[in-house]
Design an enzyme around this catalytic site. Sequence first.
Site, PDB file in Angstrom:
ATOM      1  N   LYS A  82       0.868  -1.128   0.284  1.00 16.41           N
ATOM      2  CA  LYS A  82      -0.077  -0.202  -0.090  1.00 16.41           C
ATOM      3  C   LYS A  82       0.909   1.236   0.040  1.00 16.41           C
ATOM      4  O   LYS A  82       2.099   1.088   0.170  1.00 16.41           O
ATOM      5  CB  LYS A  82      -1.058  -0.057   1.274  1.00 16.41           C
ATOM      6  CG  LYS A  82      -1.830  -1.398   1.246  1.00 16.41           C
ATOM      7  CD  LYS A  82      -2.634  -0.997   0.180  1.00 16.41           C
ATOM      8  CE  LYS A  82      -3.969  -2.406   0.225  1.00 16.41           C
ATOM      9  NZ  LYS A  82      -3.740  -3.396   0.555  1.00 16.41           N
ATOM     10  N   THR A  83       0.165   2.465   0.133  1.00 19.20           N
ATOM     11  CA  THR A  83       0.831   3.632  -0.240  1.00 19.20           C
ATOM     12  C   THR A  83       1.811   4.020   0.925  1.00 19.20           C
ATOM     13  O   THR A  83       3.003   4.469   0.872  1.00 19.20           O
ATOM     14  CB  THR A  83       0.014   4.754  -0.215  1.00 19.20           C
ATOM     15  OG1 THR A  83      -1.145   4.386  -1.177  1.00 19.20           O
ATOM     16  CG2 THR A  83       0.715   6.186  -1.110  1.00 19.20           C
TER      17      THR A  83
END
Length: 381
Positions: free
Chosen positions: A184-185
């Site tokens: 994820k980011t």
Amino acid sequence: MAIPYGRQWLDEDDERAVLDTLRSDYLTQGPKIAEFEQALCDYTGARHCVVVASGTAALHLAVAALALPAGSEGITSANTFTASANSMAYCGIKPVFADIDPISYNIDPASIAARITPATRLLTPVHFAGQPAEMTAIAALAREHGLKVIEDAAHAIGSRYRDGSPVGNCRHSDATIFSFHPVKTLTTGEGGAVMTNDEALYRRMLLLRSHGITKDPALLTQNPGPWYYEMHGLGWHYRMTDMQAALGLSQLKKLDRFAARRRGIVARYNRLLAGLPWLRTPVEADGVTSCFHLYVPCIDFAALGLTRAEAMQRLLAQGIGSQVHYIPVHTQPWYRETYGYGPGDCPVAEAYYAQCLSLPLYPALTDDEVATVAAAVRSLG
């Protein structure tokens, strides 16, 4: 594998943050938890945050804390990971799948509206690949029918709505969840969070996060001494550790830089892959800002003369990883057997699934590597 489809970014600041916590007095629920929760509130603008062990835990906790009546229905996207729907099933709520928009691949508000019944109590839109769903229209449907809304923003921390405000502020919903899985980011290893502006919902989630147990003197029915605690609900062990929170705090400082780099990579891919008659590059909706958790072109494999498996194998032979996001949840065996869903229920999502292929996307991906991936994709034809 030389170029995987996803990879975390960790640097000396992250290592130092975790090591400092390892050397402190706290490994589990210590001061870094509250610091990380406040930092997420500051970033998103939401009033409250509960950090938890995973994005799935965040979804389950949020749905459970709503305490919806047994026999309720909830609507979510067919194009998502199973956890979006599983969180409803865990709580005795029947998941109902809406189809997706053929351009954004996000849940289609018109399909939501067509699936609302007297039993519907919950909407869980998914911000697929980091692109915010049409939350203004979804929130209007929720108000019209008296429904709760939980935004599944597992892909979307760092994204912004059309008004420029950050995903997670809960202006359109009762709660928003994030995931901090390594691809994820930002990452905490495993981990997640629930954002909300609802004080009562926040208090219920705090209780359920840790077995439903409290030592708060204001909530105890009696208080014979400092050892005493009470279980006020059937909760779970969904706590995040202080080590994870320390990593999250360090990663959060880099979030905007991570998102900007992801957007730059997507723009470069789009230029390098333009003009292929058998490939459609992803489209960002007007006005929104996506952090682009995933880069998902759609490929007409029939026109290409390859199966998807053959295309993936050819890329892998050149050291390039790829993945598929997602198999439509309603076609999964458990959902077919339990609720009678199956192929044909969400034709747009099924057509998308037949052509989607996620290519490498992460901040450490270099421009040369992007060019290598694009050249390998072009060579498929």
